[in-house]
Write an enzyme that holds these catalytic residues in place. Structure first.
Site, mmCIF file in Angstrom:
data_model
loop_
_atom_site.group_PDB
_atom_site.id
_atom_site.type_symbol
_atom_site.label_atom_id
_atom_site.label_comp_id
_atom_site.label_asym_id
_atom_site.label_seq_id
_atom_site.Cartn_x
_atom_site.Cartn_y
_atom_site.Cartn_z
ATOM 1 N N SER A 259 36.644 34.666 37.353
ATOM 2 C CA SER A 259 37.196 34.292 36.057
ATOM 3 C C SER A 259 38.707 34.513 36.066
ATOM 4 C CB SER A 259 36.516 35.119 34.960
ATOM 5 O OG SER A 259 37.482 35.757 34.155
ATOM 6 N N LYS A 260 39.361 33.777 35.161
ATOM 7 C CA LYS A 260 40.817 33.902 35.028
ATOM 8 C C LYS A 260 41.220 35.343 34.797
ATOM 9 C CE LYS A 260 41.500 29.540 32.765
ATOM 10 N NZ LYS A 260 41.872 28.850 31.555
ATOM 11 N N ARG A 261 40.310 36.103 34.222
ATOM 12 C CA ARG A 261 40.655 37.482 33.881
ATOM 13 C C ARG A 261 40.505 38.451 35.054
ATOM 14 N NH1 ARG A 261 38.499 35.262 29.463
ATOM 15 N NH2 ARG A 261 36.443 35.601 30.329
ATOM 16 N N SER A 265 42.209 36.942 40.765
ATOM 17 C CA SER A 265 42.375 35.499 40.602
ATOM 18 C C SER A 265 43.819 35.123 40.235
ATOM 19 C CB SER A 265 41.392 34.968 39.556
ATOM 20 O OG SER A 265 41.893 35.186 38.274
#
Ligand code: GLU
Ligand code: ZN
Length: 492
Positions: A259-261, A265
């Protein structure tokens, strides 16, 4: 393939760039290069509430850092500009108007609540929930009643009642039944055009031939294919429906979608941590694509030369930071000494170990030290820890407190005193001579343990127990500095 291939990378400037996004950019770039096509970079910034100028700047800067150069797009221009959607609002208005006038889209006056309520009822009845085409055929009376209530309509696309099928470049033939794709919103009640409209409009107008994007966008594709059919009727674009290829998900820890979080990433993290763009891109290339013959180390040029879309896999790829780091270390080893010194210089400037324009002396020192760390670096962020001792001014030189307590014990002082004497009297201040003479006196004559005494010297001279090789480091530091550091310790 003909030489007319046109692909696009079209992120929204929200938040910081992440590796999934970079992988998409990379595959599009490689596909364009492989087919001698055009790589278009477009900014999808129609959501004023979420997009930011800061994010836009970081995006461009990141693409440049990675070396993913675009043929058309912001700051480069091109025949299909502007390439920022926020500058193309009139175009979308015009396309929306045409779709409405020709009956491909219609005004829907339902409120969110009404749509939601009917969706619930559908579920209870065991039907597929979705917009129920309520406003497809409103009478004039119904419309004027809604208007009297002060309602503003959204614009909805009228999905044709047929199955939509395409041959996905990655996943093979895919089909979506009509009942799974309800009529969808193109323009909000306040007049804002949505992704559903602006993205295919620009792909059509920019004559995009191939759309390579993440699997998360799979459900948009049948909607967009239907929209292209309408575009052909109303003369938007050149009548091309692009081919689609959906890149597999990237999984992170615990087999969850990255995930972007997730911290691993963030592209900016890799940059900060001193990954080389070559190393990071090489690793990202392996997320869903394979070079063949088990080859895992290659340049971007080699990737582009070999980028057959048929070797993109539909299976989820696993993101493995250890492997990413190992590939980066390989890339560091592959750099020439001069090139590595250059990159290390930038890193040292960034953290303030070197001034903005280092002196000739500092540059020479760095070049001399490069071979000492070349084999052991994994990322450039390790450079300051390994090499700062060469560049700090003597008044600022400090020894790591814990390392000193462990290694610079009281009983080691006579050995340090003897070392100073040897170093002062050594006719030639060279690695081998230093090694032989210090070893002869301290280990053979005084009977000390090599590991203990040389670790003590290492801490006194470099400030840390872990550093580049000791005698080589001494040689490039020069006799005076070495003596002064040991004496400084003896005085304490
Ligand atoms: N702006 C969209 C996104 O970043 C583009 C998706 C697409 O490639 O169609 O998700
Ligand atoms: Zn409606």
């Amino acid at each position: 393939m003909s030489n007319k291939v046109r692909v696009r990378f079209c992120p929204s400037p929200t938040g910081d760039p992440h590796v999934g996004m970079v992988r998409t950019a990379l595959f599009n770039w490689a596909f364009a290069k492989h087919n001698k096509g055009t790589f278009v970079f477009r900014i999808e910034d129609t959501d004023a509430a979420r997009d930011s100028e800061e994010s836009y700047k970081v995006l461009l800067d990141s693409m440049r850092w990675l070396g993913l150069n675009w043929d058309e797009g912001p700051e480069v221009g091109g025949p299909f500009g502007p390439y920022r959607q926020s500058e193309r609002m009139d175009i979308y208005k015009d396309v929306a108007k045409k779709l409405h006038e020709k009956g491909f889209a219609y005004h829907c006056y339902c409120t969110q609540d009404e749509v939601e309520e009917r969706r619930k009822a559908q579920k209870e009845k065991g039907q597929t929930p979705g917009y129920d085409a309520h406003c497809r055929e409103l009478t004039d009376k119904q419309v004027s009643d809604f208007k009297a209530l002060g309602r503003e309509p959204v614009l909805r696309f009228r999905m044709p009642s047929k199955t939509i099928t395409w041959n996905d470049l990655v996943r093979g033939e895919l089909s979506f039944e009509h009942e799974h794709i309800p009529d969808y919103v193109l323009v909000r009640a306040n007049g804002d055009p949505l992704y559903t409209l602006v993205n295919p409009t620009d792909d059509a107008l920019m004559e995009i031939t191939h759309v390579l994007r993440g699997e998360d966008l799979l459900s948009s594709t049948p909607r967009q294919i239907a929209l292209y059919e309408a575009f052909k009727q109303i003369g938007v674009g050149q009548g091309i429906t692009p081919e689609f290829g959906h890149l597999p998900y990237v999984m992170g820890e615990g087999n969850k979608k990255l995930s972007k979080r997730d911290p691993e990433s963030s592209l900016l993290m890799y940059r900060r941590e001193g990954f080389l763009p070559e190393g990071l891109l090489n690793y990202l290339a392996l997320l869903g694509w394979s070079f063949g013959d088990d080859i895992e180390f290659f340049s971007m040029k080699e990737m582009a030369d070999n980028f057959e879309i048929s070797r993109v896999s539909a299976n989820p790829a696993r993101f493995d930071i250890k492997k990413c780091t190992a590939i980066n270390a390989d890339w560091i080893r592959k750099l020439s000494v001069e090139e590595l010194a250059n990159r290390m210089e930038k890193q040292l400037i960034e953290v303030g170990v070197l001034p903005n324009s280092p002196s000739k002396e500092q540059k020479d020192l760095l070049l001399a030290a490069t071979p000492l760390v070349h084999e052991r670096l994994e990322t450039l962020s390790q450079v300051p820890g390994m090499l700062s001792f060469l560049f700090v001014e003597e008044k600022d030189f400090v020894v790591d407190h814990e390392d000193a307590e462990k290694s610079l014990t009281h009983d080691i002082l006579p050995a340090l005193e003897a070392s100073v004497k040897i170093i002062k009297e050594l006719p030639e201040f060279k690695t081998e001579k230093l090694h032989d003479e210090l070893n002869r006196v301290l280990v053979t004559e005084m009977g000390l343990k090599a590991r203990i005494v040389f670790t003590a010297l290492r801490v006194a001279v470099t400030g840390r127990r872990v550093s580049p090789p000791l005698f080589e480091s001494m040689e490039i530091m020069g006799r005076e500095k070495v003596i002064s550091r040991i004496e400084k310790h003896l005085k304490k």
